[in-house]
Design an enzyme around this catalytic site. Structure first.
Site, PDB file in Angstrom:
ATOM      1  N   SER A  63       8.888   2.556 -41.385  1.00 61.76           N
ATOM      2  CA  SER A  63       7.975   2.746 -40.265  1.00 61.76           C
ATOM      3  C   SER A  63       8.328   1.830 -39.106  1.00 61.76           C
ATOM      4  O   SER A  63       9.295   2.073 -38.417  1.00 61.76           O
ATOM      5  CB  SER A  63       6.508   2.628 -40.653  1.00 61.76           C
ATOM      6  OG  SER A  63       5.732   3.222 -39.630  1.00 61.76           O
ATOM      7  N   HIS A  68       3.784  -8.247 -29.411  1.00 63.23           N
ATOM      8  CA  HIS A  68       3.459  -8.443 -28.004  1.00 63.23           C
ATOM      9  C   HIS A  68       3.026  -9.899 -27.889  1.00 63.23           C
ATOM     10  O   HIS A  68       2.145 -10.336 -28.648  1.00 63.23           O
ATOM     11  CB  HIS A  68       2.339  -7.503 -27.548  1.00 63.23           C
ATOM     12  CG  HIS A  68       2.646  -6.068 -27.834  1.00 63.23           C
ATOM     13  ND1 HIS A  68       3.531  -5.340 -27.077  1.00 63.23           N
ATOM     14  CD2 HIS A  68       2.226  -5.251 -28.825  1.00 63.23           C
ATOM     15  CE1 HIS A  68       3.621  -4.115 -27.591  1.00 63.23           C
ATOM     16  NE2 HIS A  68       2.838  -4.044 -28.646  1.00 63.23           N
ATOM     17  N   CYS A  83       5.730   2.372 -45.171  1.00 57.21           N
ATOM     18  CA  CYS A  83       5.420   3.469 -46.076  1.00 57.21           C
ATOM     19  C   CYS A  83       6.167   3.255 -47.381  1.00 57.21           C
ATOM     20  O   CYS A  83       7.239   2.663 -47.401  1.00 57.21           O
ATOM     21  CB  CYS A  83       5.833   4.800 -45.455  1.00 57.21           C
ATOM     22  SG  CYS A  83       4.926   5.179 -43.952  1.00 57.21           S
TER      23      CYS A  83
END
Length: 124
Positions: A63, A68, A83
């Site tokens: 995934s 940030h 996953c």
């Protein structure tokens, strides 16, 4: 209940602001977080903002891992979504927090793709 994946939403505080504002360091930390968990890296994209801050994503077969940063606040928002059962997203979160020299991390795990019965996913 069966989940397709685990998504960790991490709030990381008290980080070293010099690290948070360094594009190369952030990219290296994020790539290494994927490597130490055994994830398979597909793509890497990072951006340095003016006057400060870095955002980026490591796309993994399992995934993604994103960040940030707000260097002026010593804060980073990190998401790790995996996953399958082979990669533990908590390992990546803990590695990132350690490398950012964080004083505190709070995180929530969300199960993604929850089905009442087992499902079979075809891997290509």
């Amino acid at each position: 209940m069966n989940a397709l994946g685990r998504h960790i939403l991490a709030e990381i505080y008290g980080c070293d602001s010099n690290i948070l504002d360094n594009l190369e360091l952030i990219e290296d930390i994020m790539v290494q977080s994927a490597i130490v968990t055994g994830a398979e890296i597909r793509e890497v994209a990072f951006h340095k903002f003016n006057p400060q801050g870095v955002s980026g994503v490591v796309v993994i077969s399992e995934s993604h891992i994103t960040i940030h940063t707000w260097p002026e606040l010593g804060y980073a928002a990190v998401d790790v979504f995996t996953c399958g059962d082979d990669v533990n997203p908590w390992d990546a979160c803990n590695y990132i927090a350690k490398m950012l020299r964080a004083q505190n991390m709070t995180a929530t795990e969300v199960k993604r793709g929850v089905f009442e019965k087992p499902v079979k996913v075809v891997n290509y």
